[in-house]
Design a protein around this motif. Structure first.
Motif, PDB file in Angstrom:
ATOM      1  N   SER A 172      -0.445   4.680  -2.450  1.00 46.68           N
ATOM      2  CA  SER A 172      -0.584   5.646  -1.372  1.00 46.68           C
ATOM      3  C   SER A 172      -1.336   6.870  -1.885  1.00 46.68           C
ATOM      4  O   SER A 172      -1.599   6.981  -3.084  1.00 46.68           O
ATOM      5  N   ALA A 173      -1.666   7.797  -0.974  1.00 48.54           N
ATOM      6  CA  ALA A 173      -2.320   9.050  -1.360  1.00 48.54           C
ATOM      7  C   ALA A 173      -2.083  10.099  -0.282  1.00 48.54           C
ATOM      8  O   ALA A 173      -1.941   9.774   0.897  1.00 48.54           O
ATOM      9  N   SER A 174      -2.087  11.351  -0.694  1.00 42.12           N
ATOM     10  CA  SER A 174      -1.828  12.459   0.221  1.00 42.12           C
ATOM     11  C   SER A 174      -2.903  12.602   1.293  1.00 42.12           C
ATOM     12  O   SER A 174      -2.615  13.042   2.395  1.00 42.12           O
ATOM     13  N   TRP A 175      -4.129  12.235   0.986  1.00 36.14           N
ATOM     14  CA  TRP A 175      -5.249  12.423   1.904  1.00 36.14           C
ATOM     15  C   TRP A 175      -5.387  11.304   2.938  1.00 36.14           C
ATOM     16  O   TRP A 175      -6.253  11.352   3.802  1.00 36.14           O
ATOM     17  N   CYS A 176      -4.536  10.313   2.884  1.00 35.67           N
ATOM     18  CA  CYS A 176      -4.647   9.104   3.709  1.00 35.67           C
ATOM     19  C   CYS A 176      -3.761   9.199   4.959  1.00 35.67           C
ATOM     20  O   CYS A 176      -2.530   9.137   4.832  1.00 35.67           O
ATOM     21  N   PRO A 177      -4.353   9.333   6.173  1.00 36.31           N
ATOM     22  CA  PRO A 177      -3.534   9.426   7.398  1.00 36.31           C
ATOM     23  C   PRO A 177      -2.576   8.249   7.604  1.00 36.31           C
ATOM     24  O   PRO A 177      -1.409   8.483   7.943  1.00 36.31           O
ATOM     25  N   PRO A 178      -2.987   6.979   7.395  1.00 39.86           N
ATOM     26  CA  PRO A 178      -2.013   5.893   7.555  1.00 39.86           C
ATOM     27  C   PRO A 178      -0.850   6.013   6.550  1.00 39.86           C
ATOM     28  O   PRO A 178       0.285   5.666   6.869  1.00 39.86           O
ATOM     29  N   CYS A 179      -1.131   6.526   5.353  1.00 42.32           N
ATOM     30  CA  CYS A 179      -0.075   6.737   4.356  1.00 42.32           C
ATOM     31  C   CYS A 179       0.889   7.813   4.847  1.00 42.32           C
ATOM     32  O   CYS A 179       2.109   7.673   4.717  1.00 42.32           O
ATOM     33  N   GLN A 180       0.347   8.869   5.416  1.00 39.17           N
ATOM     34  CA  GLN A 180       1.184   9.956   5.920  1.00 39.17           C
ATOM     35  C   GLN A 180       2.113   9.473   7.029  1.00 39.17           C
ATOM     36  O   GLN A 180       3.215   9.989   7.177  1.00 39.17           O
ATOM     37  N   ARG A 181       1.690   8.474   7.792  1.00 43.57           N
ATOM     38  CA  ARG A 181       2.546   7.915   8.843  1.00 43.57           C
ATOM     39  C   ARG A 181       3.575   6.940   8.278  1.00 43.57           C
ATOM     40  O   ARG A 181       4.693   6.873   8.774  1.00 43.57           O
ATOM     41  N   PHE A 182       3.201   6.174   7.254  1.00 43.39           N
ATOM     42  CA  PHE A 182       4.110   5.168   6.710  1.00 43.39           C
ATOM     43  C   PHE A 182       5.149   5.753   5.742  1.00 43.39           C
ATOM     44  O   PHE A 182       6.288   5.281   5.693  1.00 43.39           O
ATOM     45  N   THR A 183       4.789   6.752   4.970  1.00 38.55           N
ATOM     46  CA  THR A 183       5.692   7.303   3.954  1.00 38.55           C
ATOM     47  C   THR A 183       7.068   7.685   4.518  1.00 38.55           C
ATOM     48  O   THR A 183       8.082   7.331   3.915  1.00 38.55           O
ATOM     49  N   PRO A 184       7.168   8.361   5.670  1.00 37.80           N
ATOM     50  CA  PRO A 184       8.506   8.673   6.196  1.00 37.80           C
ATOM     51  C   PRO A 184       9.318   7.418   6.544  1.00 37.80           C
ATOM     52  O   PRO A 184      10.536   7.407   6.369  1.00 37.80           O
ATOM     53  N   LEU A 185       8.661   6.361   7.005  1.00 37.26           N
ATOM     54  CA  LEU A 185       9.358   5.099   7.286  1.00 37.26           C
ATOM     55  C   LEU A 185       9.908   4.494   6.001  1.00 37.26           C
ATOM     56  O   LEU A 185      11.039   4.019   5.966  1.00 37.26           O
ATOM     57  N   LEU A 186       9.080   4.504   4.953  1.00 33.15           N
ATOM     58  CA  LEU A 186       9.514   3.965   3.671  1.00 33.15           C
ATOM     59  C   LEU A 186      10.655   4.800   3.091  1.00 33.15           C
ATOM     60  O   LEU A 186      11.622   4.257   2.562  1.00 33.15           O
ATOM     61  N   LYS A 187      10.562   6.113   3.221  1.00 37.11           N
ATOM     62  CA  LYS A 187      11.622   6.990   2.714  1.00 37.11           C
ATOM     63  C   LYS A 187      12.941   6.675   3.413  1.00 37.11           C
ATOM     64  O   LYS A 187      13.974   6.549   2.765  1.00 37.11           O
ATOM     65  N   ARG A 188      12.913   6.538   4.730  1.00 34.74           N
ATOM     66  CA  ARG A 188      14.119   6.208   5.497  1.00 34.74           C
ATOM     67  C   ARG A 188      14.686   4.853   5.070  1.00 34.74           C
ATOM     68  O   ARG A 188      15.876   4.690   4.870  1.00 34.74           O
ATOM     69  N   PHE A 189      13.781   3.858   4.921  1.00 41.57           N
ATOM     70  CA  PHE A 189      14.169   2.522   4.486  1.00 41.57           C
ATOM     71  C   PHE A 189      14.847   2.587   3.118  1.00 41.57           C
ATOM     72  O   PHE A 189      15.903   2.010   2.904  1.00 41.57           O
ATOM     73  N   TYR A 190      14.232   3.286   2.183  1.00 36.60           N
ATOM     74  CA  TYR A 190      14.748   3.419   0.825  1.00 36.60           C
ATOM     75  C   TYR A 190      16.134   4.073   0.824  1.00 36.60           C
ATOM     76  O   TYR A 190      17.056   3.580   0.178  1.00 36.60           O
ATOM     77  N   GLU A 191      16.256   5.156   1.555  1.00 37.38           N
ATOM     78  CA  GLU A 191      17.539   5.859   1.605  1.00 37.38           C
ATOM     79  C   GLU A 191      18.623   4.988   2.233  1.00 37.38           C
ATOM     80  O   GLU A 191      19.768   4.983   1.771  1.00 37.38           O
ATOM     81  N   GLU A 192      18.274   4.254   3.266  1.00 28.02           N
ATOM     82  CA  GLU A 192      19.225   3.352   3.923  1.00 28.02           C
ATOM     83  C   GLU A 192      19.645   2.234   2.964  1.00 28.02           C
ATOM     84  O   GLU A 192      20.823   1.898   2.868  1.00 28.02           O
TER      85      GLU A 192
END
Length: 150
Positions: A34-54
């Motif tokens: 992933s990368a900070s400058w990538c719009p699709p990454c910016q949308r997916f990262t919160p989903l992955l974070k939620r998944f990981y925490e769950e």
């Protein structure tokens, strides 16, 4: 993956560093390209974070390793601290980043791959599985992956 990354230093959420081989031993490992400058990454990262925490809250021993495509160290660290889960990352500029990109044929980001302990790919497109898991919990999806990982 623990075998493949043995000797590589990972940075943890508290800023400390650990040997990847030790840290990843007996864990389900997902590489997150992933990368900070990538719009699709910016949308997916919160989903992955939620998944990981769950998954972690359900007792799953999963570890996500952020493999950054950022062009500057400051961008990597800021993106990690502000948006990512309490997983680990490979330090900016580490040669292992390029090796992993090539070995796992990462052409686009974001990309999430679940890797077996020996370094072979278990789930090629885990991003889609996390994004479109339907009624499966993070725990159930991790259990599916674990059934084939070890």
């Amino acid at each position: 993956m623990s075998e493949k990354l043995a000797g590589v230093q990972l940075v943890l959420s508290d800023g400390s560093k650990v040997d990847a081989g030790e840290h990843l031993k007996d864990k389900l490992v997902a590489l997150y390209f992933s990368a900070s400058w990538c719009p699709p990454c910016q949308r997916f990262t919160p989903l992955l974070k939620r998944f990981y925490e769950e998954a972690r809250a359900a007792g799953k021993d999963i570890e996500v390793i952020f493999v950054s495509r950022d062009r500057e160290e400051e961008a990597l660290v800021e993106y990690y601290k502000e948006h990512m889960g309490k997983w680990a990352y490979i330090e900016f500029g580490n040669e292992k980043i390029q090796e992993l990109l090539k070995e796992y044929e990462v052409k686009t980001i974001p990309s999430l791959k679940v890797i077996k302990p020996d370094g072979t790919v278990l789930v090629q497109d885990a991003r889609t599985e996390v994004q479109e898991r339907g009624d499966k919990s993070a725990e159930e999806l991790c259990e599916e992956w674990e059934a084939f990982a070890f």
